[in-house]
Design a protein around this motif. Structure first.
Motif, PDB file in Angstrom:
ATOM      1  N   SER A   1      88.009  72.804  82.514  1.00 17.09           N
ATOM      2  CA  SER A   1      88.039  72.110  81.214  1.00 17.09           C
ATOM      3  C   SER A   1      89.244  71.180  81.127  1.00 17.09           C
ATOM      4  N   GLY A   2      90.415  71.651  81.601  1.00 12.62           N
ATOM      5  CA  GLY A   2      91.603  70.809  81.578  1.00 12.62           C
ATOM      6  C   GLY A   2      91.485  69.618  82.493  1.00 12.62           C
ATOM      7  N   ALA A   3      90.904  69.828  83.685  1.00 10.78           N
ATOM      8  CA  ALA A   3      90.731  68.722  84.621  1.00 10.78           C
ATOM      9  C   ALA A   3      89.780  67.676  84.067  1.00 10.78           C
ATOM     10  N   LEU A   4      88.729  68.109  83.398  1.00 11.11           N
ATOM     11  CA  LEU A   4      87.800  67.155  82.789  1.00 11.11           C
ATOM     12  C   LEU A   4      88.466  66.394  81.646  1.00 11.11           C
ATOM     13  N   ALA A   5      89.306  67.090  80.871  1.00  9.95           N
ATOM     14  CA  ALA A   5      90.012  66.411  79.777  1.00  9.95           C
ATOM     15  C   ALA A   5      90.913  65.304  80.301  1.00  9.95           C
ATOM     16  N   ARG A   6      91.466  65.487  81.490  1.00 10.79           N
ATOM     17  CA  ARG A   6      92.328  64.454  82.091  1.00 10.79           C
ATOM     18  C   ARG A   6      91.501  63.337  82.719  1.00 10.79           C
ATOM     19  N   GLU A   7      90.469  63.716  83.463  1.00 12.61           N
ATOM     20  CA  GLU A   7      89.726  62.737  84.251  1.00 12.61           C
ATOM     21  C   GLU A   7      88.593  62.076  83.464  1.00 12.61           C
ATOM     22  N   LEU A   8      87.931  62.845  82.616  1.00  7.48           N
ATOM     23  CA  LEU A   8      86.763  62.344  81.874  1.00  7.48           C
ATOM     24  C   LEU A   8      86.836  62.833  80.431  1.00  7.48           C
ATOM     25  N   PRO A   9      87.807  62.363  79.675  1.00 12.69           N
ATOM     26  CA  PRO A   9      88.007  62.897  78.322  1.00 12.69           C
ATOM     27  C   PRO A   9      86.806  62.725  77.412  1.00 12.69           C
ATOM     28  N   ASP A  10      85.983  61.712  77.632  1.00 12.19           N
ATOM     29  CA  ASP A  10      84.812  61.505  76.777  1.00 12.19           C
ATOM     30  C   ASP A  10      83.707  62.531  77.043  1.00 12.19           C
TER      31      ASP A  10
ATOM     32  N   ALA B   1      84.442  65.837  78.331  1.00  9.20           N
ATOM     33  CA  ALA B   1      84.941  67.208  78.316  1.00  9.20           C
ATOM     34  C   ALA B   1      84.376  67.975  77.120  1.00  9.20           C
ATOM     35  N   PRO B   2      83.959  69.227  77.321  1.00 13.45           N
ATOM     36  CA  PRO B   2      83.414  70.014  76.205  1.00 13.45           C
ATOM     37  C   PRO B   2      84.491  70.334  75.175  1.00 13.45           C
ATOM     38  N   ALA B   3      84.116  70.311  73.903  1.00 11.86           N
ATOM     39  CA  ALA B   3      85.079  70.577  72.838  1.00 11.86           C
ATOM     40  C   ALA B   3      85.417  72.055  72.731  1.00 11.86           C
ATOM     41  N   HIS B   4      84.447  72.920  73.040  1.00  7.93           N
ATOM     42  CA  HIS B   4      84.650  74.356  72.876  1.00  7.93           C
ATOM     43  C   HIS B   4      84.210  75.065  74.162  1.00  7.93           C
ATOM     44  N   PRO B   5      85.142  75.427  75.042  1.00  3.41           N
ATOM     45  CA  PRO B   5      84.772  76.174  76.251  1.00  3.41           C
ATOM     46  C   PRO B   5      84.092  77.482  75.877  1.00  3.41           C
ATOM     47  N   PRO B   6      83.170  77.951  76.695  1.00  3.97           N
ATOM     48  CA  PRO B   6      82.422  79.171  76.360  1.00  3.97           C
ATOM     49  C   PRO B   6      83.279  80.425  76.473  1.00  3.97           C
ATOM     50  N   ALA B   7      82.823  81.492  75.819  1.00  5.84           N
ATOM     51  CA  ALA B   7      83.521  82.778  75.869  1.00  5.84           C
ATOM     52  C   ALA B   7      83.068  83.631  77.039  1.00  5.84           C
TER      53      ALA B   7
END
Length: 476
Positions: free
Chosen positions: A386-395, A397-403
């Motif tokens: 999730s963090g890597a996607l937020a850096r590389e592809l912020p548009d 990246a999922p807003a709420h990672p699953p539990a």
């Protein structure tokens, strides 16, 4: 000369004569053959039957016997199976007909990843996350049992049924448990047992492609019911039951595959009540019960059901190993009797050594230690991707990672298609799952499913996200 040798001699003569004829040419009459070759009518009949079985001649009652059309010579290594298309199309149970296409292919295994590619695809743990030592020890202990190779009961070993009843947290007893050959085999059995061919089955949209494949192979018609961030929508579920008359719902309320969503607490009772009011069964696929990320997961829907509406499905393949094909169905009432009867027809029982190994595995402290370590590893990997996607592809990246579970679900920008991006990602050295196959009908948007438990090391996830970003930029 014996009848058999006379027949063999006549077959050899006629085979040579047929080879000289053109397709459709008529052979001499039976009377001419009797006179020419000095044999009886029985010998002629047997010879013609042999040539017809070989595909060399065709007989037309009242007309005669004719040279058959020539089959192309494809060589010994390339058999001709074209005849099967006609045989299969004549089958009265052909779920492909009426579905707008051929038999389902959702479960077709993907091509092997290219050398050096990173895997963000698939639905199982990487072998580094599997309890291989505990599995090996359990299998070794099971093999030493004196009755390890005895026939197992159709419903499964009593100790294993008791273990699944306890671990399921449904309040079920061992008598409510049927041991199955993993989750996929259980789905196939359920769809065939509960609904008749041609009947509708309500499914979440999107949903697990293996469930769609099993439903269609059973001749059922999957009908989509939309989901949102809180899971299945009870209002649309009630409308779908009313419109279709369906008597079966398949859903994944604890951790949804592929979205990772959990059915909201306020909807859980509603979904069961809607199914009960429709006189329908609810199949609860609880595949991720042991794939939580450290936070408590909601109890199963079956825990609040006492009337037999919910049929609970669980399996050991996801938290342990793809080859530990052991699962369980938990059901109450006549439907359990039908499932047990189907087991006796399908395969009698699940292999006892594998059941014994499952008993050994679940009965030791090593299993609980594995689940604790797995929860930590899955949480770390989910956070890392999730963090890597937020850096590389912020548009994206999922807003709420699953539990819980093994995947992230990404909605793509309108300019991107999932299949094109999956191909581009593969070319850039990362394999992903295109979202199209997760929808029972038209997809409202393009999606990707990314697995964070399939790479060898957690550090691979950042590099995989970087490669996926390169693939995205190559298409925009």
């Amino acid at each position: 000369m014996s009848d058999s040798s006379s027949t063999e001699s006549l077959v050899a003569i006629l085979r040579a004569e047929v080879a000289a004829l053109a397709p459709g040419d008529r052979l001499p009459s039976s009377r001419d053959m009797i006179a020419r070759h000095g044999v009886g009518p029985v010998t002629v009949s047997r010879a013609i039957a042999q040539l017809a079985a070989e595909g060399l001649v065709v007989t037309r009652p009242g007309s005669g016997t004719y040279a058959a059309p020539r089959r192309p010579d494809r060589g010994r290594g390339a058999p001709d199976t074209s005849w099967q298309a006609l045989a299969l199309s004549a089958s009265p149970h052909d779920p492909g007909r009426g579905q707008g296409g051929p038999w389902p292919q959702e479960d077709t295994p993907p091509a092997p990843p290219p050398a050096g590619a990173l895997a963000l695809c698939g639905g199982y743990l990487h072998e580094n996350l599997q309890p291989t030592r505990a599995l090996g020890a359990a299998l070794a202990r099971a093999a030493r049992r004196p009755d390890a190779w005895h026939r197992a009961p159709a419903a499964g070993l009593a100790p294993l049924r008791a273990l699944f009843a306890r671990l399921s947290a449904t309040g079920a007893g061992p008598e409510d448990v049927l041991i199955t050959g993993g989750g996929q085999g259980a789905l196939s059995m359920l769809f065939r047992a509960v609904a008749a061919p041609g009947a509708p089955v309500l499914v979440e949209s999107p949903t697990y492609p293996g469930a769609l494949a099993a439903a269609r192979a059973a001749g059922l018609r999957p009908v989509p019911v939309p989901v949102d961030a809180e899971g299945l929508r009870p209002d649309l579920l009630a409308e779908a039951f009313a419109m279709t008359g369906a008597r079966l719902l398949y859903c994944q309320p604890t951790v949804h595959n592929p979205t990772g969503a959990a059915l909201a607490p306020g909807r859980r009772r509603q979904v069961v009540d809607v199914a009960r009011a429709a006189g329908a069964f609810l199949i609860e696929d609880d595949f991720a019960r042991h794939l939580g990320h450290g936070r408590p997961l909601a109890p199963p829907l079956a825990a609040e059901d006492r009337d037999g509406t919910v049929i609970h499905l669980t399996s050991l393949t996801k938290p342990a190993s793809p080859s530990l094909r052991i699962g369980a169905l938990i059901a109450r009432g006549p439907v359990m009797h039908r499932l047990q009867a189907m087991r006796r027809v399908d395969d009698f029982f699940i292999a006892r050594p594998l059941q014994e190994a499952a008993v050994e595995l679940l009965s030791t402290p090593a299993w609980e230690r594995h689940l604790r370590a797995l929860a930590t590893a899955l949480r770390e990997r989910c956070t890392a991707l999730s963090g890597a996607l937020a850096r590389e592809l912020p548009d994206l990246a999922p807003a709420h990672p699953p539990a819980g579970g093994l995947h992230l679900w990404l909605r793509l920008a309108p300019a991107l298609t999932d299949t094109a991006l999956a191909e581009a990602a593969r070319a850039h050295g990362v394999c992903v799952d295109a979202g199209t196959g997760y929808f029972p009908a038209e997809a409202p948007a393009a999606h990707l499913r990314l697995a964070f438990a399939a790479t060898a090391e957690p550090g691979d996830l950042a590099e995989a996200a970087r490669r996926l970003a390169l693939a995205v930029r190559s298409l925009t």
